[in-house]
Design a protein around this motif. Sequence first.
Motif, mmCIF file in Angstrom:
data_model
loop_
_atom_site.group_PDB
_atom_site.id
_atom_site.type_symbol
_atom_site.label_atom_id
_atom_site.label_comp_id
_atom_site.label_asym_id
_atom_site.label_seq_id
_atom_site.Cartn_x
_atom_site.Cartn_y
_atom_site.Cartn_z
ATOM 1 N N ASP A 189 0.836 -1.204 0.000
ATOM 2 C CA ASP A 189 0.000 0.000 0.000
ATOM 3 C C ASP A 189 0.869 1.252 0.000
ATOM 4 O O ASP A 189 0.644 2.190 0.758
ATOM 5 N N SER A 190 1.877 1.280 -0.852
ATOM 6 C CA SER A 190 2.816 2.404 -0.890
ATOM 7 C C SER A 190 2.081 3.729 -1.099
ATOM 8 O O SER A 190 1.115 3.798 -1.860
ATOM 9 N N ILE A 191 2.553 4.753 -0.426
ATOM 10 C CA ILE A 191 1.981 6.091 -0.564
ATOM 11 C C ILE A 191 3.094 7.054 -0.964
ATOM 12 O O ILE A 191 4.155 7.093 -0.347
ATOM 13 N N TYR A 192 2.829 7.808 -2.014
ATOM 14 C CA TYR A 192 3.748 8.852 -2.449
ATOM 15 C C TYR A 192 3.064 10.208 -2.272
ATOM 16 O O TYR A 192 1.836 10.307 -2.221
ATOM 17 N N TYR A 193 3.880 11.261 -2.223
ATOM 18 C CA TYR A 193 3.374 12.631 -2.214
ATOM 19 C C TYR A 193 4.043 13.386 -3.356
ATOM 20 O O TYR A 193 5.247 13.231 -3.610
ATOM 21 N N GLU A 194 3.247 14.195 -4.050
ATOM 22 C CA GLU A 194 3.786 14.922 -5.191
ATOM 23 C C GLU A 194 4.856 15.917 -4.771
ATOM 24 O O GLU A 194 5.829 16.137 -5.490
ATOM 25 N N ILE A 195 4.695 16.536 -3.606
ATOM 26 C CA ILE A 195 5.686 17.504 -3.129
ATOM 27 C C ILE A 195 5.688 17.528 -1.603
ATOM 28 O O ILE A 195 4.623 17.428 -0.968
ATOM 29 N N VAL A 196 6.879 17.634 -1.033
ATOM 30 C CA VAL A 196 7.063 17.742 0.414
ATOM 31 C C VAL A 196 8.011 18.908 0.672
ATOM 32 O O VAL A 196 9.023 19.071 -0.026
ATOM 33 N N THR A 197 7.685 19.751 1.653
ATOM 34 C CA THR A 197 8.527 20.899 1.992
ATOM 35 C C THR A 197 9.374 20.581 3.223
ATOM 36 O O THR A 197 8.930 19.884 4.140
ATOM 37 N N TYR A 198 10.591 21.129 3.231
ATOM 38 C CA TYR A 198 11.522 20.917 4.339
ATOM 39 C C TYR A 198 12.150 22.243 4.753
ATOM 40 O O TYR A 198 12.483 23.076 3.905
ATOM 41 N N ASN A 199 12.321 22.424 6.055
ATOM 42 C CA ASN A 199 13.020 23.584 6.590
ATOM 43 C C ASN A 199 13.952 23.090 7.691
ATOM 44 O O ASN A 199 13.550 22.302 8.548
ATOM 45 N N ASN A 200 15.198 23.556 7.658
ATOM 46 C CA ASN A 200 16.211 23.050 8.592
ATOM 47 C C ASN A 200 16.269 21.521 8.557
ATOM 48 O O ASN A 200 16.422 20.859 9.580
ATOM 49 N N ASN A 201 16.121 20.995 7.328
ATOM 50 C CA ASN A 201 16.176 19.547 7.081
ATOM 51 C C ASN A 201 15.069 18.768 7.789
ATOM 52 O O ASN A 201 15.159 17.552 7.934
ATOM 53 N N LYS A 202 14.013 19.454 8.212
ATOM 54 C CA LYS A 202 12.874 18.795 8.854
ATOM 55 C C LYS A 202 11.628 18.977 7.994
ATOM 56 O O LYS A 202 11.373 20.062 7.475
ATOM 57 N N GLU A 203 10.863 17.919 7.865
ATOM 58 C CA GLU A 203 9.640 17.958 7.063
ATOM 59 C C GLU A 203 8.640 18.941 7.663
ATOM 60 O O GLU A 203 8.346 18.902 8.849
ATOM 61 N N THR A 204 8.108 19.834 6.808
ATOM 62 C CA THR A 204 7.131 20.823 7.279
ATOM 63 C C THR A 204 5.758 20.651 6.643
ATOM 64 O O THR A 204 4.787 21.263 7.083
ATOM 65 N N GLY A 205 5.650 19.857 5.601
ATOM 66 C CA GLY A 205 4.346 19.621 4.979
ATOM 67 C C GLY A 205 4.482 18.665 3.810
ATOM 68 O O GLY A 205 5.505 18.651 3.119
ATOM 69 N N LYS A 206 3.451 17.840 3.592
ATOM 70 C CA LYS A 206 3.457 16.913 2.460
ATOM 71 C C LYS A 206 2.093 16.998 1.785
ATOM 72 O O LYS A 206 1.054 16.987 2.442
ATOM 73 N N TYR A 207 2.105 17.072 0.454
ATOM 74 C CA TYR A 207 0.911 17.454 -0.284
ATOM 75 C C TYR A 207 0.638 16.504 -1.455
ATOM 76 O O TYR A 207 1.547 16.012 -2.106
ATOM 77 N N PHE A 208 -0.663 16.261 -1.692
ATOM 78 C CA PHE A 208 -1.154 15.519 -2.848
ATOM 79 C C PHE A 208 -0.631 14.076 -2.848
ATOM 80 O O PHE A 208 0.242 13.693 -3.618
ATOM 81 N N SER A 209 -1.209 13.271 -1.968
ATOM 82 C CA SER A 209 -0.817 11.868 -1.883
ATOM 83 C C SER A 209 -1.376 11.087 -3.067
ATOM 84 O O SER A 209 -2.408 11.440 -3.638
ATOM 85 N N TYR A 210 -0.684 10.033 -3.431
ATOM 86 C CA TYR A 210 -1.173 9.163 -4.499
ATOM 87 C C TYR A 210 -0.553 7.772 -4.351
ATOM 88 O O TYR A 210 0.509 7.599 -3.744
ATOM 89 N N ASN A 211 -1.238 6.786 -4.892
ATOM 90 C CA ASN A 211 -0.743 5.425 -4.953
ATOM 91 C C ASN A 211 -0.310 5.155 -6.388
ATOM 92 O O ASN A 211 -1.097 5.328 -7.315
ATOM 93 N N PRO A 212 0.936 4.746 -6.592
ATOM 94 C CA PRO A 212 1.420 4.569 -7.978
ATOM 95 C C PRO A 212 0.651 3.525 -8.769
ATOM 96 O O PRO A 212 0.735 3.502 -9.995
ATOM 97 N N ASP A 213 -0.110 2.679 -8.094
ATOM 98 C CA ASP A 213 -0.892 1.669 -8.812
ATOM 99 C C ASP A 213 -1.912 2.290 -9.761
ATOM 100 O O ASP A 213 -2.317 1.666 -10.743
ATOM 101 N N LYS A 214 -2.307 3.531 -9.460
ATOM 102 C CA LYS A 214 -3.328 4.166 -10.304
ATOM 103 C C LYS A 214 -2.834 4.375 -11.736
ATOM 104 O O LYS A 214 -3.635 4.460 -12.672
ATOM 105 N N PHE A 215 -1.513 4.435 -11.917
ATOM 106 C CA PHE A 215 -0.976 4.678 -13.245
ATOM 107 C C PHE A 215 -1.115 3.460 -14.160
ATOM 108 O O PHE A 215 -0.873 3.550 -15.360
#
Length: 421
Positions: A189-215
């Motif tokens: 059930d792998s989950i990817y995110y189209e874009i993730v933001t980082y500040n001071n090398n720490k994750e600050t937000g992850k956006y637009f999840s998707y499962n690659p199986d849809k392709f």
Amino acid sequence: MKPKKTLVLIILFFLFPLALLAQASLPDSSKLVKLRIDPVNSLGASVSDVFSEVEFIPLETSKDCLFGNIENLKIVDDHFVFFDYDTRSVYIFTAQGKYKTKIDAKKVPQERSKKEENNFYGFVVEQVDGKDRIGIYTRKTMFFFDLDAKLVKKVSHDDPVRKNNRPKTYFKSQDAYVETYHLEKKDKDSIYYEIVTYNNNKETGKYFSYNPDKFRTDSPIGNGTGVFDYGADKEMFFVRPHDYTLYLATPDKLYMAYRFIFPFSLTLPADFSTAEEYKGKKFEYLRKNDKKIYGIGNTYQIGDNLFFKTHQMEFNQSQKNSFVYNFKNGRLLSMVDLQPDTLSQFLPVTDAGLGYDFRQRGFQLYKDGYFYTTYSSLVLYTVKDQNADKKRTYDDRLTQTFKKGSRKDNPIIVKLKPKTN
């Protein structure tokens, strides 16, 4: 309340925030601005209306470096680096257009049977031991070369660091960046995110999840997911397929910056990305409705000017698909209708109307305050011949090029400094 129930509620209380963190973040819409854009009614302009500097850089031509087209243009340590599909090679030229070397299949170690062709289809630029290197993907390995085409390192794709490495685009602060195609977990059930933001090398937000199986049954068409760095300290643009929203990525979050509102005849159905009736049939729909805009790209905000490109299946020399919108006066200029003037030595800065490179790719690169476009020597000499009876004069570089060169020479690079107002 019974002790067991109390314990269960306490556990749920602490787990609830963790469950929220595992979900995708929502882009901030508080700063969203809507822009009404009608490509058909965009205006023409002269080169000097949009740019303050123009430099033509013909690339050296010899039997060792003759190639077809410039793809994926990059600047690495004051050198032009690009890929050519015709010769399946990465070429390296100096900033003055002198040929230095190339990386072809002979320089990439053979991994398969000697009977199979050892080809590759592009490159990336990545930091290796603190230096920018040219990375070549093969089936099993990433090979890194320096600007002398010398192999300096190879890394297996099975290497744990390499396997978890995703494309990163850094803000000017090297501890803040965005990562695209981010893998959250890898299992059935792998989950990817189209874009993730980082500040001071720490994750600050992850956006637009998707499962690659849809392709396997459905896939987006065209421009895909892209990040565009336009030189701001802590901002860059992010675009998605079939989405007319231009997102602003910062080290701390993702904003919805601008939403393009196009005429109805050019607009996709609102449920194009989600409705079952388009699942697996997006290409067929766009082929039949080739004027529909299925995405935006090449987005750069330079002062008061917003540069962008529209993507459509329709492809002809009269098509307007690259623009600059001015926030102060609301004017929409068509980049494919730019008229040469004294600033450009009465030569075109794109091949629009004469070729297809700019209509297909738009600006190939924006770096350190300059745009870069490319076009063929055939276009250059065609316009030069058209100007023959107008007594045009050219700078020393072009004068020497015209004395020795021909229409069969390598393409040229055009360097452009955009105005900010």
